[in-house]
Design a protein around this motif. Structure first.
Motif, PDB file in Angstrom:
ATOM      1  N   ARG A 203       0.835  -1.196   0.000  1.00  5.04           N
ATOM      2  CA  ARG A 203       0.000   0.000   0.000  1.00  5.04           C
ATOM      3  C   ARG A 203       0.870   1.247   0.000  1.00  5.04           C
ATOM      4  O   ARG A 203       1.997   1.223   0.481  1.00  5.04           O
ATOM      5  CB  ARG A 203      -0.896   0.021   1.235  1.00  5.04           C
ATOM      6  CG  ARG A 203      -1.860  -1.138   1.274  1.00  5.04           C
ATOM      7  CD  ARG A 203      -2.722  -1.082   2.537  1.00  5.04           C
ATOM      8  NE  ARG A 203      -3.645  -2.194   2.588  1.00  5.04           N
ATOM      9  CZ  ARG A 203      -4.867  -2.158   2.080  1.00  5.04           C
ATOM     10  NH1 ARG A 203      -5.302  -1.075   1.493  1.00  5.04           N
ATOM     11  NH2 ARG A 203      -5.656  -3.220   2.163  1.00  5.04           N
TER      12      ARG A 203
ATOM     13  N   SER B  39       1.772   4.543   1.604  1.00 10.45           N
ATOM     14  CA  SER B  39       1.661   5.061   2.963  1.00 10.45           C
ATOM     15  C   SER B  39       1.104   6.484   3.001  1.00 10.45           C
ATOM     16  O   SER B  39       1.367   7.286   2.106  1.00 10.45           O
ATOM     17  CB  SER B  39       3.049   5.056   3.621  1.00 10.45           C
ATOM     18  OG  SER B  39       3.016   5.713   4.863  1.00 10.45           O
ATOM     19  N   GLU B  40       0.386   6.778   4.076  1.00 15.57           N
ATOM     20  CA  GLU B  40      -0.109   8.136   4.307  1.00 15.57           C
ATOM     21  C   GLU B  40       1.050   9.118   4.458  1.00 15.57           C
ATOM     22  O   GLU B  40       0.882  10.315   4.261  1.00 15.57           O
ATOM     23  CB  GLU B  40      -0.960   8.204   5.582  1.00 15.57           C
ATOM     24  CG  GLU B  40      -2.140   7.269   5.622  1.00 15.57           C
ATOM     25  CD  GLU B  40      -1.742   5.865   6.105  1.00 15.57           C
ATOM     26  OE1 GLU B  40      -0.840   5.714   6.945  1.00 15.57           O
ATOM     27  OE2 GLU B  40      -2.358   4.913   5.604  1.00 15.57           O
TER      28      GLU B  40
ATOM     29  N   SER C 100      -6.477   1.970  -1.150  1.00 12.88           N
ATOM     30  CA  SER C 100      -6.938   3.276  -1.602  1.00 12.88           C
ATOM     31  C   SER C 100      -5.771   4.251  -1.752  1.00 12.88           C
ATOM     32  O   SER C 100      -4.710   4.058  -1.171  1.00 12.88           O
ATOM     33  CB  SER C 100      -7.964   3.845  -0.607  1.00 12.88           C
ATOM     34  OG  SER C 100      -7.366   3.987   0.659  1.00 12.88           O
TER      35      SER C 100
ATOM     36  N   PRO D 184      -4.065   7.374  -0.664  1.00 14.12           N
ATOM     37  CA  PRO D 184      -4.168   8.081   0.614  1.00 14.12           C
ATOM     38  C   PRO D 184      -4.684   9.513   0.453  1.00 14.12           C
ATOM     39  O   PRO D 184      -4.298  10.226  -0.477  1.00 14.12           O
ATOM     40  CB  PRO D 184      -2.732   8.106   1.141  1.00 14.12           C
ATOM     41  CG  PRO D 184      -2.000   7.071   0.378  1.00 14.12           C
ATOM     42  CD  PRO D 184      -2.698   6.930  -0.938  1.00 14.12           C
TER      43      PRO D 184
ATOM     44  N   GLU E 109      -3.865  11.903   2.153  1.00 11.24           N
ATOM     45  CA  GLU E 109      -2.727  12.786   2.372  1.00 11.24           C
ATOM     46  C   GLU E 109      -2.038  13.196   1.073  1.00 11.24           C
ATOM     47  O   GLU E 109      -1.308  14.188   1.043  1.00 11.24           O
ATOM     48  CB  GLU E 109      -1.719  12.116   3.316  1.00 11.24           C
ATOM     49  CG  GLU E 109      -2.202  11.977   4.739  1.00 11.24           C
ATOM     50  CD  GLU E 109      -3.180  10.828   4.973  1.00 11.24           C
ATOM     51  OE1 GLU E 109      -3.714  10.736   6.087  1.00 11.24           O
ATOM     52  OE2 GLU E 109      -3.435  10.036   4.045  1.00 11.24           O
TER      53      GLU E 109
END
Length: 125
Positions: free
Chosen positions: A21, A23-24, A45, A47, A49
């Motif tokens: 994934r 990362s935020e 998804s 992010p 951010e």
């Protein structure tokens, strides 16, 4: 990296066999101008951010396994000139008039429900 400041401004990891994934923490790279993670196997998804990257001009996340809605914050990126999200499982993309009404008359916006083109009105999936 930019010269004296050591800020990350460009990341190109296209076709590197990346999985997992995004990362935020991507939102912490606020000086980023270009991000290309296309042609990998990144899941989950996109992010929220990512919308914090106000300096971003080129965003390529195509040919991954992203799911869900693209962050509404993409519409707030004033410098965004290129957005490629095709070949994911994105269910919703915010309207980004700036890509349609680009000052130079050329921009690229690609999603599974669209093709690169100059659009006469705001585009929504």
């Amino acid at each position: 990296c930019e010269d004296d400041m050591n800020h990350v401004v460009k990341v190109n990891l296209t076709n590197n066999g990346l999985s997992g994934r995004l990362s935020e923490c991507i939102g912490n790279l606020t000086f980023m101008k270009e991000l290309d993670l296309s042609d990998n196997d990144i899941k989950g998804s996109i992010p929220l951010e990512l919308g914090k990257l106000s300096n971003l001009m080129y965003l390529r996340l195509s040919y991954n396994a992203f799911t869900g809605a693209a962050p509404d914050g993409l519409a707030e990126m004033k410098g965004l000139q290129l957005l490629q999200l095709q070949s994911n499982r994105i269910t919703k993309i915010p309207t980004i008039p700036r890509l349609i009404d680009n000052i130079h008359g050329q921009s690229t916006f690609v999603a599974d429900c669209g093709v690169p083109s100059a659009f006469e009105k705001a585009f929504e999936c």
